[in-house]
Design a protein around this motif. Structure first.
Motif, PDB file in Angstrom:
ATOM      1  N   MET A 104      11.611  -1.672  -0.832  1.00 36.63           N
ATOM      2  CA  MET A 104      10.578  -1.630  -1.854  1.00 36.63           C
ATOM      3  C   MET A 104       9.821  -0.307  -1.823  1.00 36.63           C
ATOM      4  SD  MET A 104      10.468  -4.398  -3.781  1.00 36.63           S
ATOM      5  CE  MET A 104      12.226  -4.109  -3.859  1.00 36.63           C
ATOM      6  N   VAL A 105       9.662   0.237  -0.636  1.00 35.90           N
ATOM      7  CA  VAL A 105       9.023   1.541  -0.470  1.00 35.90           C
ATOM      8  C   VAL A 105       9.979   2.644  -0.917  1.00 35.90           C
ATOM      9  CG1 VAL A 105       7.997   3.149   1.175  1.00 35.90           C
ATOM     10  CG2 VAL A 105       7.560   0.691   1.394  1.00 35.90           C
TER      11      VAL A 105
ATOM     12  N   MET B  76       0.841  -1.195   0.000  1.00 34.72           N
ATOM     13  CA  MET B  76       0.000   0.000   0.000  1.00 34.72           C
ATOM     14  C   MET B  76       0.875   1.245   0.000  1.00 34.72           C
ATOM     15  SD  MET B  76      -3.215  -0.763  -0.173  1.00 34.72           S
ATOM     16  CE  MET B  76      -3.752   0.921   0.064  1.00 34.72           C
ATOM     17  N   LYS B  77       1.948   1.217   0.774  1.00 35.98           N
ATOM     18  CA  LYS B  77       2.848   2.372   0.812  1.00 35.98           C
ATOM     19  C   LYS B  77       3.519   2.588  -0.543  1.00 35.98           C
ATOM     20  CE  LYS B  77       4.938   0.907   4.656  1.00 35.98           C
ATOM     21  NZ  LYS B  77       5.841   0.892   5.844  1.00 35.98           N
ATOM     22  N   ARG B  78       3.988   1.514  -1.154  1.00 37.06           N
ATOM     23  CA  ARG B  78       4.575   1.647  -2.491  1.00 37.06           C
ATOM     24  C   ARG B  78       3.523   2.122  -3.481  1.00 37.06           C
ATOM     25  NH1 ARG B  78       9.236  -0.615  -5.399  1.00 37.06           N
ATOM     26  NH2 ARG B  78       8.728  -0.737  -7.623  1.00 37.06           N
ATOM     27  N   ALA B  79       2.295   1.594  -3.344  1.00 36.91           N
ATOM     28  CA  ALA B  79       1.205   1.978  -4.241  1.00 36.91           C
ATOM     29  C   ALA B  79       0.922   3.469  -4.177  1.00 36.91           C
ATOM     30  CB  ALA B  79      -0.058   1.194  -3.900  1.00 36.91           C
ATOM     31  N   ALA B  80       1.033   4.054  -2.988  1.00 35.80           N
ATOM     32  CA  ALA B  80       0.785   5.491  -2.851  1.00 35.80           C
ATOM     33  C   ALA B  80       1.714   6.289  -3.755  1.00 35.80           C
ATOM     34  CB  ALA B  80       0.990   5.923  -1.391  1.00 35.80           C
TER      35      ALA B  80
ATOM     36  N   GLY C 123      11.407   6.887  -4.608  1.00 35.26           N
ATOM     37  CA  GLY C 123      12.536   7.393  -5.389  1.00 35.26           C
ATOM     38  C   GLY C 123      12.202   7.447  -6.866  1.00 35.26           C
ATOM     39  N   TRP C 124      11.490   6.435  -7.341  1.00 31.32           N
ATOM     40  CA  TRP C 124      11.039   6.388  -8.735  1.00 31.32           C
ATOM     41  C   TRP C 124      10.081   7.532  -9.026  1.00 31.32           C
ATOM     42  CZ3 TRP C 124       7.403   1.941 -10.814  1.00 31.32           C
ATOM     43  CH2 TRP C 124       7.254   2.076 -12.197  1.00 31.32           C
TER      44      TRP C 124
END
Length: 236
Positions: free
Chosen positions: A181-182, A146-150, A187-188
């Motif tokens: 992963m977050v 979910m954090k990466r999805a944000a 960063g991306w």
């Protein structure tokens, strides 16, 4: 199980490449469940069956997507990621609640997260800007995906220079997160925002470089000129 889902699974099984099945695991730290089908073949299968799906009522389409996700196979999740952007014309702002639940319940690796969020959630953001605050709130989740999805849900708009301040807010929340992963996700996002806003992203990185994890920092400055990269890395 619906006949259509069984047909999809038969087609996936018929396209298994044992070498890909083995080699795919190299790209993930977590265990993955995969058939071992090339992405191009998965997309071809998704496109083939989309012709049967595209005119169905939304709840029926969503039910088919849940059947695919429930299998746990990565390629079946990729079919959902192919279908949903194609169905964007039928989606409403309230569907973000369903997508949030899918991410929480079914997403288990970066590839599933990115393939779904980049284009499905990203397209929904562009169609319904009122959901931006909801997607940003995912950064406060305890769920790593979910954090990466944000962050990665804003990648496509970021390529056009949109939502810069929202991107910074997400990065502020995720800044010190210890999950790589977050870190790679936000960063991306900064990297893509730097295409249209190089100075603003550079200033953000310099402001936070003493505490920003090196993984996130390296992603963020990837598109910058060499001299700016050197400056951004100072005391990092």
């Amino acid at each position: 199980m619906s006949l259509l889902i069984q047909q999809i699974r038969n087609d996936l099984a018929a396209n298994v490449d044992e070498q890909i099945k083995k080699s795919a695991h190299r790209f993930f730290k977590e265990e993955i469940k995969n058939y071992g089908v090339k992405t191009s073949a998965v997309n071809k299968i998704a496109k083939k069956y989309w012709q049967q799906v595209k005119n169905k009522p939304k709840q029926e389409v969503f039910s088919l997507c849940e059947e695919l996700y429930n299998s746990g196979y990565m390629e079946e999740g990729f079919i959902v990621s192919y279908w949903m952007p194609e169905y964007i014309g039928n989606l409403g702002a309230s569907d973000i609640a369903t997508f949030k639940r899918w991410i929480e319940c079914y997403i288990t690796n970066w590839a599933e997260c990115d393939s779904f969020c980049n284009h499905t959630v990203g397209s929904l953001i562009e169609k319904y800007p009122e959901i931006v605050s909801e997607v940003k709130s995912w950064a406060k989740s305890q769920n790593r995906w979910m954090k990466r999805a944000a962050a990665v849900s804003f990648i496509i708009p970021a390529k056009q220079g949109k939502y810069l301040l929202d991107a910074f807010e997400i990065c502020d929340i995720l800044l010190l997160d210890g999950d790589d992963m977050v870190q790679k996700g936000y960063g991306w996002l900064l990297k893509e925002e730097s295409r249209k806003h190089p100075k603003e992203v550079f200033d953000y990185v310099v402001k936070h470089r003493k505490v920003m994890p090196r993984t996130a920092l390296r992603y963020a400055i990837e598109l910058m000129p060499k001299e700016l990269k050197v400056e951004a890395m100072k005391k990092a």
